[in-house]
Write a protein that holds these residues in place. Structure first.
Motif: not given
Length: 261
Positions: A86, A173, A79, A222, A191, A188, A217, A176, A82, A214
């Protein structure tokens, strides 16, 4: 005593258009998050975003920023990576007065999704995208030191279909979201809802933000950010505390080293 507008987004489902409630608040009544002592925290990411003039920042970008603050306060490394990654992605996309395109993140997203289906290595595409993140870091340093220098600058541009507006959003996604767990899973998912609106945005800068968030992530990026988290987090913190150039060098070296593992 300038008033500010607080925007509350409420979505009834992942695909529903959220309703927007506006309330006027005095800037003196808004208490910024406090530093919790973590390597990444809501205080540090919130302060990093303060370097950007947010007067014309889109609602869904602001929504992403708020969730980044929440992710930053989570205790797990994924996290926090991320949040830091981001933050760099968004600041890089917002740091030029004239937006470029999203070819770099779109190309990486498509390469990664294709690798899941074909079994081919995503290593070369990953290395290329990490170099783009390093360029973003340099650009953010320029902006932090002299915002007016980039006011009329054009962001990075590549050669791809639709300027990076056409990429495999849902497949990306899905991956993700499937890698998010615990309290971070709900964040998430928020997001995802915001990024989906940015994916379909007409405004180039907003579209770019969605693509970069995108791409950064995705699990391979990551992992790189987790390996390089200390120096990358130090760079994010330096944007409000001063001397970002020195911290940028450490962050870029750490990203290079993380690629070798």
């Amino acid at each position: 005593m300038l008033p500010i507008v607080l925007v509350l987004l409420v979505a009834t489902s992942a695909l529903a258009a959220p309703g927007v409630n506006l309330s006027i608040r005095n800037v003196n009544d808004v208490v910024p998050p406090k530093h919790n002592g973590g390597i990444v925290s809501a205080f540090l990411t919130n302060q990093a975003f303060e370097i950007v003039d947010g007067g014309d920042t889109a609602t869904y970008v602001l929504n992403l920023q708020q969730v980044i603050d929440d992710l930053a306060n989570q205790g797990d490394k994924s996290s926090q990576a991320l949040a830091a990654g981001q933050a760099i992605a968004i600041l890089g996309a917002l740091s030029t007065g004239i937006p470029g395109d999203a070819c770099a993140p779109a190309n990486f997203i498509n390469a990664y999704v294709s690798s899941l289906r074909s079994g081919n290595s995503v290593g070369p595409a990953l290395a290329k995208f990490v170099n783009v993140l390093k360029q973003n870091i340099d650009q953010i340093v320029q902006y932090a030191n002299n915002p007016n220098q980039l006011k009329n600058a054009v962001g990075p541009r590549g050669n791809c279909n639709g300027g990076g507006r056409n990429y495999q959003f849902e497949a990306a996604w899905d991956t993700i979201l499937s890698n998010a767990s615990g309290a971070s899973a709900g964040l998430v998912n928020e997001q995802y809802c915001a990024a989906k609106r940015l994916f379909t945005a007409f405004n180039a800068q907003n579209s770019n933000v969605g693509a970069y968030v995108t791409a950064v992530s995705l699990p391979p990026v990551n992992r790189i950010l987790q390996e390089a988290l200390g120096p990358v987090a130090k760079f994010v913190a330096s944007l409000s505390s001063g001397n970002p150039a020195a911290a940028a060098a450490g962050a870029k070296n750490a990203l290079d080293n993380a690629l070798r593992y």
